[in-house]
Motif scaffolding. Structure first.
Motif, mmCIF file in Angstrom:
data_model
loop_
_atom_site.group_PDB
_atom_site.id
_atom_site.type_symbol
_atom_site.label_atom_id
_atom_site.label_comp_id
_atom_site.label_asym_id
_atom_site.label_seq_id
_atom_site.Cartn_x
_atom_site.Cartn_y
_atom_site.Cartn_z
ATOM 1 N N VAL A 160 0.985 -1.388 0.215
ATOM 2 C CA VAL A 160 -0.094 -0.027 0.056
ATOM 3 C C VAL A 160 0.727 1.336 -0.112
ATOM 4 C CG1 VAL A 160 -0.299 -0.121 2.601
ATOM 5 C CG2 VAL A 160 -1.961 0.998 1.246
ATOM 6 N N LEU A 161 2.100 1.192 0.649
ATOM 7 C CA LEU A 161 3.002 2.178 0.629
ATOM 8 C C LEU A 161 3.803 2.667 -0.439
ATOM 9 C CD1 LEU A 161 4.331 2.050 4.212
ATOM 10 C CD2 LEU A 161 2.507 3.520 3.535
ATOM 11 N N TYR A 162 4.150 1.430 -1.094
ATOM 12 C CA TYR A 162 4.813 1.399 -2.540
ATOM 13 C C TYR A 162 3.869 1.937 -3.641
ATOM 14 C CZ TYR A 162 6.248 -1.026 -6.936
ATOM 15 O OH TYR A 162 6.603 -1.227 -8.307
ATOM 16 N N VAL A 163 2.592 1.455 -3.704
ATOM 17 C CA VAL A 163 1.634 2.013 -4.535
ATOM 18 C C VAL A 163 1.536 3.680 -4.541
ATOM 19 C CG1 VAL A 163 -0.743 2.083 -5.280
ATOM 20 C CG2 VAL A 163 0.320 -0.070 -4.839
ATOM 21 N N ARG A 164 1.480 4.119 -3.415
ATOM 22 C CA ARG A 164 1.376 5.494 -2.849
ATOM 23 C C ARG A 164 2.703 6.239 -3.233
ATOM 24 N NH1 ARG A 164 -1.595 6.379 2.943
ATOM 25 N NH2 ARG A 164 -3.755 5.826 2.166
ATOM 26 N N GLN A 165 3.820 5.727 -2.748
ATOM 27 C CA GLN A 165 5.266 6.369 -2.973
ATOM 28 C C GLN A 165 5.719 6.404 -4.330
ATOM 29 O OE1 GLN A 165 7.552 5.481 0.558
ATOM 30 N NE2 GLN A 165 5.716 5.843 1.811
ATOM 31 N N ARG A 166 5.616 5.034 -4.674
ATOM 32 C CA ARG A 166 6.462 4.650 -5.896
ATOM 33 C C ARG A 166 5.645 4.874 -7.428
ATOM 34 N NH1 ARG A 166 11.794 3.487 -7.405
ATOM 35 N NH2 ARG A 166 11.843 1.936 -9.009
ATOM 36 N N LEU A 167 4.277 4.471 -7.151
ATOM 37 C CA LEU A 167 3.541 4.664 -8.507
ATOM 38 C C LEU A 167 2.668 5.867 -8.501
ATOM 39 C CD1 LEU A 167 2.316 0.909 -8.801
ATOM 40 C CD2 LEU A 167 4.384 1.984 -9.516
ATOM 41 N N GLY A 168 2.472 6.770 -7.247
ATOM 42 C CA GLY A 168 1.800 7.651 -7.212
ATOM 43 C C GLY A 168 0.286 7.586 -7.239
ATOM 44 N N LEU A 169 -0.364 6.379 -6.799
ATOM 45 C CA LEU A 169 -1.824 6.116 -6.904
ATOM 46 C C LEU A 169 -2.540 6.592 -5.596
ATOM 47 C CD1 LEU A 169 -1.847 2.783 -8.986
ATOM 48 C CD2 LEU A 169 -2.078 5.059 -9.795
ATOM 49 N N ASP A 170 -3.664 6.802 -5.702
ATOM 50 C CA ASP A 170 -4.653 7.320 -4.336
ATOM 51 C C ASP A 170 -5.111 5.882 -3.884
ATOM 52 O OD1 ASP A 170 -6.418 6.620 -6.319
ATOM 53 O OD2 ASP A 170 -7.260 8.706 -6.221
ATOM 54 N N ASP A 171 -6.156 6.041 -2.827
ATOM 55 C CA ASP A 171 -6.676 4.757 -2.152
ATOM 56 C C ASP A 171 -7.424 4.065 -3.326
ATOM 57 O OD1 ASP A 171 -5.590 5.685 0.077
ATOM 58 O OD2 ASP A 171 -7.331 6.307 1.208
ATOM 59 N N LEU A 172 -8.306 4.677 -4.264
ATOM 60 C CA LEU A 172 -9.124 3.632 -4.937
ATOM 61 C C LEU A 172 -8.090 3.220 -6.046
ATOM 62 C CD1 LEU A 172 -11.760 3.105 -6.059
ATOM 63 C CD2 LEU A 172 -11.925 5.309 -7.507
ATOM 64 N N GLY A 173 -6.940 3.769 -6.459
ATOM 65 C CA GLY A 173 -6.052 3.256 -7.462
ATOM 66 C C GLY A 173 -5.458 2.070 -6.913
ATOM 67 N N TYR A 174 -5.090 2.143 -5.775
ATOM 68 C CA TYR A 174 -4.611 1.001 -4.837
ATOM 69 C C TYR A 174 -5.576 -0.239 -5.052
ATOM 70 C CZ TYR A 174 -3.837 -1.874 -0.806
ATOM 71 O OH TYR A 174 -3.576 -3.028 0.172
ATOM 72 N N GLY A 175 -6.749 0.087 -4.952
ATOM 73 C CA GLY A 175 -7.952 -0.882 -4.768
ATOM 74 C C GLY A 175 -7.894 -1.581 -6.061
ATOM 75 N N LEU A 176 -7.956 -0.689 -7.033
ATOM 76 C CA LEU A 176 -7.889 -1.134 -8.482
ATOM 77 C C LEU A 176 -6.910 -2.047 -9.068
ATOM 78 C CD1 LEU A 176 -9.606 1.861 -10.110
ATOM 79 C CD2 LEU A 176 -10.768 -0.194 -9.858
ATOM 80 N N LEU A 177 -5.769 -1.521 -8.603
ATOM 81 C CA LEU A 177 -4.345 -2.279 -8.913
ATOM 82 C C LEU A 177 -4.446 -3.974 -8.379
ATOM 83 C CD1 LEU A 177 -1.715 -1.909 -10.325
ATOM 84 C CD2 LEU A 177 -0.720 -1.305 -8.157
ATOM 85 N N LEU A 178 -5.023 -3.883 -7.270
ATOM 86 C CA LEU A 178 -5.156 -4.989 -6.644
ATOM 87 C C LEU A 178 -6.112 -6.026 -7.486
ATOM 88 C CD1 LEU A 178 -5.600 -4.375 -2.619
ATOM 89 C CD2 LEU A 178 -3.654 -5.197 -4.008
ATOM 90 N N THR A 179 -6.961 -5.472 -8.306
ATOM 91 C CA THR A 179 -7.879 -6.371 -9.151
ATOM 92 C C THR A 179 -6.888 -6.978 -10.115
ATOM 93 O OG1 THR A 179 -8.339 -4.697 -10.518
ATOM 94 C CG2 THR A 179 -9.742 -4.946 -8.647
ATOM 95 N N THR A 180 -5.680 -6.524 -10.491
ATOM 96 C CA THR A 180 -4.817 -7.234 -11.354
ATOM 97 C C THR A 180 -4.397 -8.531 -11.087
ATOM 98 O OG1 THR A 180 -2.936 -6.446 -10.565
ATOM 99 C CG2 THR A 180 -3.933 -5.254 -12.315
ATOM 100 N N PHE A 181 -4.336 -8.912 -9.824
ATOM 101 C CA PHE A 181 -4.293 -10.347 -9.270
ATOM 102 C C PHE A 181 -5.259 -11.128 -9.932
ATOM 103 C CE2 PHE A 181 -1.357 -8.160 -6.324
ATOM 104 C CZ PHE A 181 -0.161 -9.160 -6.282
ATOM 105 N N ALA A 182 -6.622 -10.308 -9.791
ATOM 106 C CA ALA A 182 -7.947 -11.322 -9.894
ATOM 107 C C ALA A 182 -8.111 -11.768 -11.579
ATOM 108 C CB ALA A 182 -8.801 -10.399 -9.450
#
Length: 396
Positions: free
Chosen positions: A241-263
């Motif tokens: 969650v910190l990697y997504v924010r600090q490294r990729l620059g995504l917000d909370d919703l972006g974090y949730g959407l990125l997790l769907t790639t696993f799915a």
């Protein structure tokens, strides 16, 4: 002789309960790190929440497995689901009233993890009792596909959205799914009852399960390999969650959407797994999975672009479903019924124990060496793991 419960009656109930609880689990999996990240930005504390849920596997997995082989597994899962639902309801109330703290979150997640040590082991033992051996790959594929769709594809963005709407809402939602799943499982036909004579000690039961797994070359190799792989994988993803924010620059919703790639990858993997297992030797699929893990960590360590990260996570999702399906089917077909809970608990102890250790180390590495350090370390360690496991996996 193994007691048979007609699959046409009980598998749909088991499947439905799994579908419901997987949505709730995925919602909490997405909302939990967001909750902790809103309470603190310290990577060690963020990773600690993951560790709190995984710690019970280190402490209680073997004891839980012994109990699973002694009691009615169906009733056991029902009771545990009710307890977990009440725990999450308490967390939601603490958040809604503004009294939630890091210790409260940790305590709740620890209780959820403790329930998992019992419920996951018992649930794995229920499936061979309701599905014939030759149908296990297809049944496992259905459960995995449902897990992927509900837990990862639907629940992750849903959890992030519910959290953005109200911080307490995702945890109240998960509480309701646990209670609903308990109601569905309560309608199963009476499953296998007591497994061991009353005079048998828990210590002897545990030793018997450990000895059986130790003497089975393929399952021993798979268990040790996944334990080591989970140390580095969870070390990396405990701070995702910190990697997504600090490294990729995504917000909370972006974090949730990125997790769907696993799915997305997981759904494709679940659909392809039965056919791949029929056409390709298991050893080749397992070895390919090790290569995928190395490349995943390398890509995440080096990239700053979320589309690239999303693409590699899709591939990783395919790998997890194929690998998991092979291991689960081998275990369900090989382990004797009366030993299933104990052998599974040893496997899960190594699996989740490695995850717990990795989650703790990942936060420390990220804090002292930077947010990408856990991913670089994971890539290097996975190379060593692959070299060590390559030849023994030939027996699969």
């Amino acid at each position: 002789m193994r007691a048979r419960i007609p699959a046409r009656f009980d598998f749909p109930k088991l499947w439905a309960a799994s579908a419901v609880s997987n949505i709730g689990d995925g919602v909490t999996m997405a909302a939990g790190p967001l909750l902790v990240a809103h309470l603190t930005q310290n990577p060690v504390w963020v990773a600690g929440a993951v560790f709190a849920q995984q710690l019970p596997w280190l402490l209680f997995a073997l004891v839980s497995g012994a109990y699973v082989d002694r009691v009615d597994r169906r009733r056991l899962v029902v009771v545990v689901n009710v307890v977990r639902g009440l725990a999450l309801a308490g967390l939601a109330a603490a958040i809604a009233t503004g009294v939630v703290t890091i210790p409260i979150v940790y305590a709740t997640f620890f209780l959820l993890g403790l329930g998992e040590t019992v419920a996951d082991t018992a649930a794995a033992a229920l499936l061979p009792a309701v599905v014939p051996s030759d149908k296990l790959p297809a049944a496992n594929a259905k459960l995995m596909a449902t897990f992927t769709i509900n837990n990862q594809f639907v629940a992750k963005p849903l959890g992030a959205w519910l959290f953005a709407t109200s911080t307490a809402l995702p945890f109240a939602f998960d509480a309701a799914t646990f209670l609903l799943a308990a109601g569905l499982l309560a309608r199963l036909s009476t499953g296998p009852g007591k497994r061991e004579p009353a005079h048998t000690s828990l210590g002897k039961d545990i030793v018997e399960g450990v000895r059986w797994l130790k003497n089975h070359r393929v399952l021993r190799t798979l268990a040790i390999t996944m334990c080591a792989a989970n140390v580095v994988f969870c070390g990396a993803f405990a701070v995702f969650v910190l990697y997504v924010r600090q490294r990729l620059g995504l917000d909370d919703l972006g974090y949730g959407l990125l997790l769907t790639t696993f799915a997305i990858g997981g759904l494709a993997g679940a659909a392809a797994a039965p056919g791949l297992q029929r056409k390709i030797p298991a050893r080749m699929l397992l070895r390919a999975g090790l290569v995928v893990e190395i490349l995943t960590h390398l890509t995440l360590a080096a990239s700053t672009r979320w589309p690239i990260v999303a693409g590699v996570l899709v591939v990783f999702g395919v790998h997890t479903m194929v690998w998991g399906g092979i291991v689960l089917t081998i275990r369900q077909r090989t382990v004797p019924e009366g030993l299933f809970g104990r052998v599974t608990s040893v496997h899960l102890l190594l699996d989740f124990g490695g995850a717990a250790i990795g989650s703790l180390l990942g936060g420390l590495f990220a804090k002292s060496l930077g947010i990408t350090a856990p991913y670089w370390i994971a890539a290097g360690v996975m190379v060593l793991i692959s070299v060590a496991a390559w030849r023994p996996l030939r027996a699969a």
